[in-house]
Design an enzyme around this catalytic site. Structure first.
Site, PDB file in Angstrom:
ATOM      1  N   ASP A   1      -0.005  -5.312  -6.039  1.00  0.00           N
ATOM      2  CA  ASP A   1      -0.296  -6.788  -5.864  1.00  0.00           C
ATOM      3  C   ASP A   1      -1.086  -7.014  -7.274  1.00  0.00           C
ATOM      4  OD1 ASP A   1      -2.586  -4.910  -5.133  1.00  0.00           O
ATOM      5  OD2 ASP A   1      -3.718  -6.571  -4.696  1.00  0.00           O
TER       6      ASP A   1
ATOM      7  N   ARG B   1      -0.314  -2.659 -17.505  1.00  0.00           N
ATOM      8  CA  ARG B   1       0.519  -1.608 -16.971  1.00  0.00           C
ATOM      9  C   ARG B   1       1.815  -1.542 -17.748  1.00  0.00           C
ATOM     10  NH1 ARG B   1      -3.624  -0.541 -14.782  1.00  0.00           N
ATOM     11  NH2 ARG B   1      -4.071  -0.772 -12.610  1.00  0.00           N
TER      12      ARG B   1
ATOM     13  N   LYS C   1      -4.967  -9.487   1.728  1.00  0.00           N
ATOM     14  CA  LYS C   1      -6.118  -8.214   1.271  1.00  0.00           C
ATOM     15  C   LYS C   1      -7.284  -9.519   0.461  1.00  0.00           C
ATOM     16  CE  LYS C   1      -6.591  -5.653  -2.761  1.00  0.00           C
ATOM     17  NZ  LYS C   1      -6.012  -5.127  -4.052  1.00  0.00           N
TER      18      LYS C   1
ATOM     19  N   GLU D   1     -12.070  -5.153   2.499  1.00  0.00           N
ATOM     20  CA  GLU D   1     -12.089  -4.075   1.635  1.00  0.00           C
ATOM     21  C   GLU D   1     -13.574  -4.551   0.876  1.00  0.00           C
ATOM     22  OE1 GLU D   1      -9.341  -3.985  -1.407  1.00  0.00           O
ATOM     23  OE2 GLU D   1     -10.097  -2.111  -2.386  1.00  0.00           O
TER      24      GLU D   1
ATOM     25  N   GLU E   1     -15.288  -2.705  -1.675  1.00  0.00           N
ATOM     26  CA  GLU E   1     -15.221  -1.423  -2.617  1.00  0.00           C
ATOM     27  C   GLU E   1     -16.670  -1.129  -3.261  1.00  0.00           C
ATOM     28  OE1 GLU E   1     -12.391  -1.347  -5.620  1.00  0.00           O
ATOM     29  OE2 GLU E   1     -13.070   0.500  -6.600  1.00  0.00           O
TER      30      GLU E   1
ATOM     31  N   LYS F   1     -10.668  -1.297   4.876  1.00  0.00           N
ATOM     32  CA  LYS F   1     -10.356  -0.262   3.742  1.00  0.00           C
ATOM     33  C   LYS F   1     -11.663  -0.061   2.756  1.00  0.00           C
ATOM     34  CE  LYS F   1      -7.631  -0.356  -0.624  1.00  0.00           C
ATOM     35  NZ  LYS F   1      -6.966  -1.184  -1.668  1.00  0.00           N
TER      36      LYS F   1
ATOM     37  N   SER G   1      -4.068   3.121   0.937  1.00  0.00           N
ATOM     38  CA  SER G   1      -3.480   1.776   0.286  1.00  0.00           C
ATOM     39  C   SER G   1      -3.728   2.163  -1.244  1.00  0.00           C
ATOM     40  CB  SER G   1      -4.453   0.709   0.922  1.00  0.00           C
ATOM     41  OG  SER G   1      -3.989  -0.587   0.121  1.00  0.00           O
TER      42      SER G   1
ATOM     43  N   ARG H   1      -2.351   2.682  -8.115  1.00  0.00           N
ATOM     44  CA  ARG H   1      -2.082   3.786  -9.413  1.00  0.00           C
ATOM     45  C   ARG H   1      -1.702   5.092  -8.645  1.00  0.00           C
ATOM     46  NH1 ARG H   1      -7.264   3.648 -11.921  1.00  0.00           N
ATOM     47  NH2 ARG H   1      -8.034   3.014  -9.985  1.00  0.00           N
TER      48      ARG H   1
ATOM     49  N   TYR I   1     -10.465  -4.203 -12.788  1.00  0.00           N
ATOM     50  CA  TYR I   1      -8.880  -4.506 -12.437  1.00  0.00           C
ATOM     51  C   TYR I   1      -8.434  -5.716 -13.428  1.00  0.00           C
ATOM     52  CZ  TYR I   1      -9.091  -1.050  -8.856  1.00  0.00           C
ATOM     53  OH  TYR I   1      -9.027  -0.066  -8.000  1.00  0.00           O
TER      54      TYR I   1
HETATM   55  O1  LIG Z   1      -6.521  -2.200  -4.149  1.00  0.00           O
HETATM   56  C1  LIG Z   1      -5.907  -1.837  -5.335  1.00  0.00           C
HETATM   57  C2  LIG Z   1      -6.303  -0.541  -5.619  1.00  0.00           C
HETATM   58  O2  LIG Z   1      -5.803  -0.118  -6.847  1.00  0.00           O
HETATM   59  P1  LIG Z   1      -6.075   1.582  -7.144  1.00  0.00           P
HETATM   60  O3  LIG Z   1      -5.340   2.481  -5.719  1.00  0.00           O
HETATM   61  O4  LIG Z   1      -7.286   1.764  -7.203  1.00  0.00           O
HETATM   62  O5  LIG Z   1      -5.035   1.770  -8.205  1.00  0.00           O
HETATM   63  C3  LIG Z   1      -5.053  -2.578  -6.008  1.00  0.00           C
HETATM   64  O6  LIG Z   1      -4.507  -3.510  -5.306  1.00  0.00           O
HETATM   65  C4  LIG Z   1      -5.769  -3.490  -7.093  1.00  0.00           C
HETATM   66  O7  LIG Z   1      -6.613  -4.304  -6.471  1.00  0.00           O
HETATM   67  C5  LIG Z   1      -4.881  -4.196  -7.955  1.00  0.00           C
HETATM   68  O8  LIG Z   1      -4.123  -3.260  -8.814  1.00  0.00           O
HETATM   69  C6  LIG Z   1      -5.728  -5.170  -8.635  1.00  0.00           C
HETATM   70  O9  LIG Z   1      -5.149  -5.898  -9.690  1.00  0.00           O
HETATM   71  P2  LIG Z   1      -5.999  -7.376 -10.250  1.00  0.00           P
HETATM   72  O10 LIG Z   1      -6.000  -8.136  -9.031  1.00  0.00           O
HETATM   73  O11 LIG Z   1      -7.162  -6.880 -10.538  1.00  0.00           O
HETATM   74  O12 LIG Z   1      -4.975  -7.886 -11.318  1.00  0.00           O
END
Ligand SMILES: O=C(COP(=O)(O)O)[C@@H](O)[C@H](O)[C@H](O)COP(=O)(O)O
Length: 354
Positions: A65, A74, A177, A217, A219, A259, A292, A295, A354
């Site tokens: 996403d 990326r 999400k 989530e 985080e 999450k 979930s 990367r 992000y």
């Molecule tokens: O939940 C996520 C976790 O990514 P990760 O496993 O840490 O690479 C991803 O969905 C990120 O939220 C996503 O790559 C975020 O993209 P942006 O919304 O910041 O562009």
């Protein structure tokens, strides 16, 4: 990021005896079954079914996403321009990986992808359905500074959310999400924790009203030099606030996915996403504990592809390899034997945004 979907250990939740003044966390109010049934009557059964499908054994979530800005980063890392065609080519590669549905139960999409077709003209959501993968959608509008806090942030996106989610449901999405963050070095302040919890709870209630299972989530960022005990303490507080707010908003708990971040020491500690997931699945858990990842699933795939059509198959193989490793970790059967050094590499990036 070291978070993983539904990576909820019972120890993340404070014991009832700990809901109290010492932690300045109020005890959740009981929610009666009748309240829940009345509120969520339209989609209640479907929400539970969707949550169970996403949480099926040996499978987890592919987070794909990335917003256009993040996707651009990326693509830039492999020398590609951030065009819609390149984003489409990459996402087509991901969703058409043969047999992906064996390891992946849900895919979180960015809005563009939800409405997008693959390179061959088929709708991406239809390809996911053929793979047995539930389409999800990122619905938050990102983080902005939280006025009155200690340089902390809050997550936007509640305005117009119900209408957007109704349209996403029509387009095929079945879960959502919303990612908000809590910083340990900056406090976290009471204000930031309350704001994070309330935003998540409002989002969760609105999502359920519109047929989408919310991924909840909050985080807890890895940044900081704190030990694991401090992370645990903050995780408990944030989760207690979040559940309190969800109870106040009559969220149906059977129809959500949690999450939580992994509870690890802060900062430069390596993010061993797959190993940690495997360790958490060595014994029985009260919940399905899965992944979930963005990367951790995509990095080697993206590098292997490099934008070259002749590399698509090798790149899909790389994705399937990571997906299978995490599938095994969900079952508690992962070993790192035969893994490349790159696959074992940590993903932590200091002050990563992000
Ligand atoms: O939940 C996520 C976790 O990514 P990760 O496993 O840490 O690479 C991803 O969905 C990120 O939220 C996503 O790559 C975020 O993209 P942006 O919304 O910041 O562009």
């Amino acid at each position: 990021m070291a978070s993983a979907a539904a990576l909820l250990k019972s120890s993340f939740l404070p014991k009832k005896s700990e809901w109290g003044a010492s932690r300045q966390v109020a005890a959740p109010r009981p929610v009666t079954v009748s309240m829940v049934v009345v509120r969520a009557s339209t989609y209640a059964d479907e929400l539970v079914k969707t949550a169970k499908t996403v949480a099926s054994p040996g499978r987890g979530i592919l987070a794909m996403d990335e917003s256009n800005a993040t996707c651009g980063k990326r693509l830039a890392s492999i020398g590609l321009e951030n065009t819609e065609a390149n984003r489409q080519a990459y996402r087509t590669l991901l969703v058409t990986a043969p047999g992906l549905g064996q390891y992946i139960s849900g895919a979180i999409l960015f809005e563009e992808t939800l409405y997008q077709s693959a390179v061959d003209g088929r709708k991406i959501v239809d390809i996911l359905a053929e793979q047995g993968i539930v389409p999800g959608i990122k619905v938050d509008k990102g983080l902005v500074p939280l006025a009155g806090s200690n340089n902390e942030s809050w997550c936007q996106g509640l305005d117009g959310l119900a209408a957007r989610e109704a349209a996403y449901y029509q387009a095929g999405a079945r879960f959502a999400k919303w990612r908000t963050v809590v910083s340990i070095p900056n406090g976290p302040s009471e204000l930031a924790v309350k704001e994070a919890a309330w935003g998540l709870a409002r989002y969760a209630a609105i999502s359920q009203d519109n047929g989408l299972v919310p991924i909840v989530e909050p985080e807890i960022l890895l940044d900081g030099e704190h030990g694991i005990e401090r992370t645990f303490e903050v995780a408990q507080k944030v989760w207690a606030e979040t559940f309190y707010a969800m109870a106040e908003n009559n969220v149906m708990f059977e129809g959500i996915l949690l999450k939580p971040s992994m509870v690890t020491p802060g900062a430069e500690s390596k993010d061993k996403a797959t190993q940690n997931l495997n360790a958490m699945n060595q014994g029985p858990n009260p919940w399905h504990v899965s992944f979930s990842y963005a990367r951790a699933l995509q990095n080697t795939c993206l590098k292997t592809w490099g934008g070259a059509p002749e590399n698509v198959k090798a790149a899909q193989d790389a994705l399937l390899l990571r997906a299978k490793a995490n599938s095994l970790a969900q079952l508690g059967k992962y070993t790192s034997d035969g893994e490349t050094a790159e696959a074992k590499e940590g993903m932590f990036v200091k002050n990563y945004s992000y």
